[in-house]
Design a protein around this motif. Sequence first.
Motif, short mmCIF file in Angstrom:
data_model
loop_
_atom_site.label_atom_id
_atom_site.label_comp_id
_atom_site.label_asym_id
_atom_site.label_seq_id
_atom_site.Cartn_x
_atom_site.Cartn_y
_atom_site.Cartn_z
N ARG A 24 41.10 38.32 48.39
CA ARG A 24 39.93 37.52 48.74
C ARG A 24 39.78 36.56 47.62
NH1 ARG A 24 41.48 39.31 52.95
NH2 ARG A 24 40.47 40.23 54.78
N GLY A 25 40.58 36.19 46.58
CA GLY A 25 40.12 35.15 45.73
C GLY A 25 40.32 33.93 46.29
N ASP A 26 40.27 33.06 45.22
CA ASP A 26 40.39 31.49 45.51
C ASP A 26 41.72 31.05 45.58
OD1 ASP A 26 40.16 28.87 45.46
OD2 ASP A 26 38.66 28.73 43.92
N SER A 47 33.73 35.18 38.98
CA SER A 47 34.41 36.72 39.45
C SER A 47 35.77 36.07 40.07
CB SER A 47 33.92 37.35 40.41
OG SER A 47 34.50 38.36 41.03
N GLN A 48 35.86 34.75 40.86
CA GLN A 48 36.84 34.29 41.70
C GLN A 48 38.01 33.72 40.68
OE1 GLN A 48 35.76 31.49 44.81
NE2 GLN A 48 33.77 32.65 45.26
N VAL A 93 46.23 37.05 45.30
CA VAL A 93 44.85 36.39 45.41
C VAL A 93 44.38 36.42 46.77
CG1 VAL A 93 43.59 34.30 44.96
CG2 VAL A 93 45.39 35.22 43.12
N ARG A 145 41.43 25.92 52.01
CA ARG A 145 42.33 26.91 51.65
C ARG A 145 43.67 26.40 52.31
NH1 ARG A 145 40.98 32.58 50.84
NH2 ARG A 145 38.59 32.81 50.98
N ARG A 159 39.74 36.57 38.98
CA ARG A 159 40.82 37.25 39.53
C ARG A 159 42.05 36.40 39.48
NH1 ARG A 159 37.59 38.48 45.08
NH2 ARG A 159 35.79 37.47 43.96
N TYR A 201 40.66 44.99 44.86
CA TYR A 201 39.59 44.06 44.99
C TYR A 201 39.39 43.54 46.49
CZ TYR A 201 39.33 43.09 39.99
OH TYR A 201 39.43 43.38 38.59
N VAL A 228 33.66 35.82 47.71
CA VAL A 228 34.94 35.32 48.35
C VAL A 228 34.80 34.10 48.14
CG1 VAL A 228 35.25 37.61 49.64
CG2 VAL A 228 34.18 35.61 50.54
N ALA A 229 36.20 33.41 48.09
CA ALA A 229 36.16 32.04 48.13
C ALA A 229 35.66 31.47 49.17
CB ALA A 229 37.60 31.61 47.71
N ALA A 256 35.70 43.23 48.01
CA ALA A 256 35.18 42.26 48.61
C ALA A 256 34.59 42.45 50.08
CB ALA A 256 36.23 41.08 48.69
#
Length: 305
Positions: free
Chosen positions: A102-104, A233-234, A98, A303, A237, A286, A297-298, A290
């Motif tokens: 570039r996800g959450d 979208s986040q 993830v 993070r 993913r 992905y 992106v998140a 991004a």
Amino acid sequence: MSSSVPHTLPIQPELLIRGLTLVSLGGLLLATGLRLEVAAVVAAIRSCRWSVVLPLNFIAVPLLACALARAFALPPEYAAGMLLLAAAPFAPVVPVFVKMARGDLALAAGLTAIFPLFAIFLTPLAFDAGFAALGGAATLRFSYLNLLTVLSCSVSMPLLAGMVLRFGLPGLASRLLRPLDVLAETAGAVSLAFVTWVESGTLLATGWKPLMAFILAGELSFCLGYVAGGPGSQGRRVIAFGTANRNIALAILIAVESFAGTQVAAVVVANGLALILLGLLHAVYYRRLAERGRLPVAVGRKRLP
């Protein structure tokens, strides 16, 4: 157990694999607990569509594995290996994929931490039901109580210990994080490499039908997770990577514990390697989307390290 099943793993290699896998799985989950804040868990619980995601991971994906095993007429050992992975969702590597995509990351870490708690009770039920549906009781051994014990000791205890340590001694938790990551990742790599070496004959003999079943199971699981991930979208993913990437270490451990002397561990490795490759391809895809600004992106959420 049928006498035709080859005894591919001697006792000593099985003990070594069990020990390395326990260190790897326990270390990864302990490190996840050390990273995880209560706020991240709460956010994951509130944002996740549990009424969809839990049945998807513990019912739909195991049913998909059973259907593909039957469609490709796979031998019992191959079907059991596929089913083991299908019943063990959200691998510890999901936050890594993830992050690459570039996800959450906070959501991914929270769900990866929470899912093992469900797995303690639902993985045995999912595997037991799928195993009975495949009709493998006459050729492969399976102990429900043994599986429940393994999950409790190797999944819940390290995870909860890490969260307690982070809450009570955050300074110590921070200092332990990096060496624990190195230990767990090294043990996991050595365990996977050792199983691959011991079972090299079986892996090389894997035909096109099992490989096609592995690939289809991974891709269809990813698509199901993406569709069920909600409108964002986040979130899509995160759920997609969690649904497609099963817990290889846990499946290997169960295979060694419950199916000693069979090809099940080798099948888990072969299937797991296919899932890792597919996961990397999805993450790179992905990530490029991004970076080109074609996917959000998140932002705005803390993070985790």
